[in-house]
Design a protein around this motif. Structure first.
Motif, mmCIF file in Angstrom:
data_model
loop_
_atom_site.group_PDB
_atom_site.id
_atom_site.type_symbol
_atom_site.label_atom_id
_atom_site.label_comp_id
_atom_site.label_asym_id
_atom_site.label_seq_id
_atom_site.Cartn_x
_atom_site.Cartn_y
_atom_site.Cartn_z
ATOM 1 N N LYS A 23 0.842 -1.200 0.000
ATOM 2 C CA LYS A 23 0.000 0.000 0.000
ATOM 3 C C LYS A 23 0.880 1.254 0.000
ATOM 4 O O LYS A 23 1.798 1.394 0.793
ATOM 5 C CB LYS A 23 -0.922 0.001 1.211
ATOM 6 C CG LYS A 23 -1.971 1.069 1.131
ATOM 7 C CD LYS A 23 -3.140 0.786 2.030
ATOM 8 C CE LYS A 23 -4.214 1.811 1.753
ATOM 9 N NZ LYS A 23 -5.427 1.522 2.464
ATOM 10 N N ALA A 24 0.576 2.181 -0.927
ATOM 11 C CA ALA A 24 1.362 3.407 -1.079
ATOM 12 C C ALA A 24 1.029 4.411 0.017
ATOM 13 O O ALA A 24 -0.121 4.548 0.438
ATOM 14 C CB ALA A 24 1.084 4.026 -2.442
ATOM 15 N N ASN A 25 2.065 5.138 0.483
ATOM 16 C CA ASN A 25 1.901 6.199 1.468
ATOM 17 C C ASN A 25 2.884 7.318 1.147
ATOM 18 O O ASN A 25 4.015 7.055 0.760
ATOM 19 C CB ASN A 25 2.167 5.673 2.884
ATOM 20 C CG ASN A 25 2.156 6.787 3.911
ATOM 21 O OD1 ASN A 25 3.196 7.176 4.420
ATOM 22 N ND2 ASN A 25 0.993 7.303 4.219
ATOM 23 N N SER A 51 -0.627 13.521 5.156
ATOM 24 C CA SER A 51 -0.281 12.227 4.571
ATOM 25 C C SER A 51 -1.417 11.787 3.666
ATOM 26 O O SER A 51 -2.531 12.296 3.747
ATOM 27 C CB SER A 51 -0.020 11.173 5.650
ATOM 28 O OG SER A 51 -1.214 10.843 6.321
ATOM 29 N N ALA A 52 -1.089 10.845 2.782
ATOM 30 C CA ALA A 52 -2.099 10.284 1.884
ATOM 31 C C ALA A 52 -1.760 8.823 1.655
ATOM 32 O O ALA A 52 -0.595 8.413 1.762
ATOM 33 C CB ALA A 52 -2.128 11.044 0.568
ATOM 34 N N TRP A 53 -2.776 8.058 1.316
ATOM 35 C CA TRP A 53 -2.618 6.618 1.104
ATOM 36 C C TRP A 53 -3.160 6.221 -0.260
ATOM 37 O O TRP A 53 -3.980 6.921 -0.844
ATOM 38 C CB TRP A 53 -3.378 5.850 2.188
ATOM 39 C CG TRP A 53 -2.746 5.980 3.535
ATOM 40 C CD1 TRP A 53 -2.988 6.951 4.468
ATOM 41 C CD2 TRP A 53 -1.756 5.141 4.092
ATOM 42 N NE1 TRP A 53 -2.209 6.758 5.562
ATOM 43 C CE2 TRP A 53 -1.439 5.640 5.368
ATOM 44 C CE3 TRP A 53 -1.095 3.997 3.635
ATOM 45 C CZ2 TRP A 53 -0.502 5.047 6.188
ATOM 46 C CZ3 TRP A 53 -0.160 3.400 4.468
ATOM 47 C CH2 TRP A 53 0.127 3.920 5.721
ATOM 48 N N GLY A 54 -2.712 5.074 -0.746
ATOM 49 C CA GLY A 54 -3.253 4.465 -1.956
ATOM 50 C C GLY A 54 -3.002 5.287 -3.205
ATOM 51 O O GLY A 54 -1.933 5.866 -3.401
ATOM 52 N N LYS A 55 -4.018 5.340 -4.074
ATOM 53 C CA LYS A 55 -3.906 6.026 -5.357
ATOM 54 C C LYS A 55 -3.646 7.521 -5.181
ATOM 55 O O LYS A 55 -2.905 8.130 -5.963
ATOM 56 C CB LYS A 55 -5.180 5.789 -6.172
ATOM 57 C CG LYS A 55 -5.077 6.246 -7.589
ATOM 58 C CD LYS A 55 -4.066 5.407 -8.362
ATOM 59 C CE LYS A 55 -4.087 5.777 -9.832
ATOM 60 N NZ LYS A 55 -2.950 5.216 -10.544
#
Length: 106
Positions: A23-25, A51-55
């Motif tokens: 999972k992208a962060n 911060s942000a996650w995923g796509k």
């Protein structure tokens, strides 16, 4: 209700990391200008950890650069951990749920 809306500029190049399950962060800081001026007539800014996650994280890392203007909505999240000196450290950030690119590529 825990909802935040911000418009600001990225203070540095965003870096993406992936968790062990892929999972992208990304973590980044937005400089958000205050609406009023100080005693010298200058505008000041608040530097807000995000911060942000995923796509969303992948899009930020791939398309945004230092200085780009973005708008985001998200929620405030606080984490507590023990620092190197053993004292509790409180870390507050905005977790982005939606990000809008407000400038085209320079």
């Amino acid at each position: 209700m825990n909802q935040v809306s911000l418009i600001g500029r990225l203070t540095k190049e965003p870096e993406i990391k992936y968790t062990s399950n892929g999972k992208a962060n990304t973590r980044f800081t937005l400089a958000v200008q205050r609406t009023y001026t100080n005693l010298n007539g200058e505008k000041e800014a608040d530097f807000i950890n995000c911060s942000a996650w995923g796509k969303i994280a992948e899009n930020i890392a791939n398309y945004l650069k230092k200085g780009y203007l973005v708008g985001l909505t998200g929620r405030i999240q606080t984490s507590i951990f023990n620092g190197e000196d053993g004292k509790k450290v409180f870390y507050t950030e905005v977790v982005a749920e939606s990000v809008n690119f407000l400038e085209s590529k320079k």
